[in-house]
Design an enzyme around this catalytic site. Sequence first.
Site, PDB file in Angstrom:
ATOM      1  N   CYS A  66       0.831  -1.197   0.000  1.00  0.00           N
ATOM      2  CA  CYS A  66       0.000   0.000   0.000  1.00  0.00           C
ATOM      3  C   CYS A  66       0.873   1.257   0.000  1.00  0.00           C
ATOM      4  O   CYS A  66       1.429   1.609  -1.023  1.00  0.00           O
ATOM      5  CB  CYS A  66      -0.963  -0.027   1.191  1.00  0.00           C
ATOM      6  SG  CYS A  66      -2.319   1.173   1.032  1.00  0.00           S
TER       7      CYS A  66
ATOM      8  N   HIS B 180      -3.147  -5.095   1.483  1.00  0.00           N
ATOM      9  CA  HIS B 180      -2.500  -5.362   2.774  1.00  0.00           C
ATOM     10  C   HIS B 180      -2.501  -6.851   3.118  1.00  0.00           C
ATOM     11  O   HIS B 180      -3.362  -7.308   3.876  1.00  0.00           O
ATOM     12  CB  HIS B 180      -3.228  -4.615   3.890  1.00  0.00           C
ATOM     13  CG  HIS B 180      -3.096  -3.137   3.869  1.00  0.00           C
ATOM     14  ND1 HIS B 180      -2.169  -2.452   4.633  1.00  0.00           N
ATOM     15  CD2 HIS B 180      -3.778  -2.194   3.182  1.00  0.00           C
ATOM     16  CE1 HIS B 180      -2.286  -1.156   4.423  1.00  0.00           C
ATOM     17  NE2 HIS B 180      -3.252  -0.966   3.543  1.00  0.00           N
TER      18      HIS B 180
ATOM     19  N   GLU C 166      -0.681  -8.244   5.215  1.00  0.00           N
ATOM     20  CA  GLU C 166      -0.411  -8.362   6.655  1.00  0.00           C
ATOM     21  C   GLU C 166      -1.685  -8.332   7.491  1.00  0.00           C
ATOM     22  O   GLU C 166      -1.656  -8.661   8.690  1.00  0.00           O
ATOM     23  CB  GLU C 166       0.540  -7.249   7.106  1.00  0.00           C
ATOM     24  CG  GLU C 166      -0.037  -5.862   7.182  1.00  0.00           C
ATOM     25  CD  GLU C 166      -0.050  -5.123   5.851  1.00  0.00           C
ATOM     26  OE1 GLU C 166      -0.271  -3.893   5.865  1.00  0.00           O
ATOM     27  OE2 GLU C 166       0.135  -5.765   4.799  1.00  0.00           O
TER      28      GLU C 166
END
Length: 255
Positions: free
Chosen positions: A78, A202, A204
Amino acid sequence: MTVGVLALQGSFNEHIAALRRLGVQSVEIRKADQLLSVSSLIIPGGESTTMAKLAEYHNLFPALRDFVKTGKPVWGTCAGLIFLADRAVGQKEGGQELVGGLDCTVHRNFFGSQIQSFEADISVPQLTSKEGGPETYRGVFIRAPAVLDVGPDVEVLADYPVPSNKVLYSSSTVQIQEEDALPETKVIVAVKQGNLLATAFHPELTADTRWHSYFIKMTNEIEQEASSTSSSTIVSVGETSTGPEQAKPDLPIFQ
């Protein structure tokens, strides 16, 4: 192997947690000299303008650019994608400083504001071929950027269809009237160029660690290449380089 995670702002803790689940050691990076001790680097998602101001305050940009130039793997998610791009549009007045390295143009907030954030399944054939698992990946897009164009050395790993009334220009994203709508098009949301990896979403923030595993394998490959190159250039004490069959003298063993 130690993976550095830029920890100025954003989702660095989530990246560290994902790496921990894979049994990989990581370290938070806030100072330039900390980059000297890591094998690779993750630039996490966050507020790119804030991250850029903090990086400038800590004089990190020269060290980050040098790190990219070493050839060590770097992954931007991002806001990290924006950092790694050579060119960015849709920025606030005055723009923001970039690390660069990826031959692409990125639109900073292509998908809109915070309230327009979304999740979507995206096709990831290259990731699946390397890591297995489903043929799609659940992408979390939060005020997400998108890649508008790439250079010849950039590999597109994933793209995403955009509504037919969203037209891409080099400087902005423009909505047109439905009656003038163009056929559906796609924007790029994941790329790789050499040892640079970038995703507009994302990973994560999901339980799927395949992108992290993919990046770790990139790091391992570079370390193995470096180790092989280093060992092939070492000449033992008493050995000359005139022939591989020349006997090597025994070296003393110290206990």
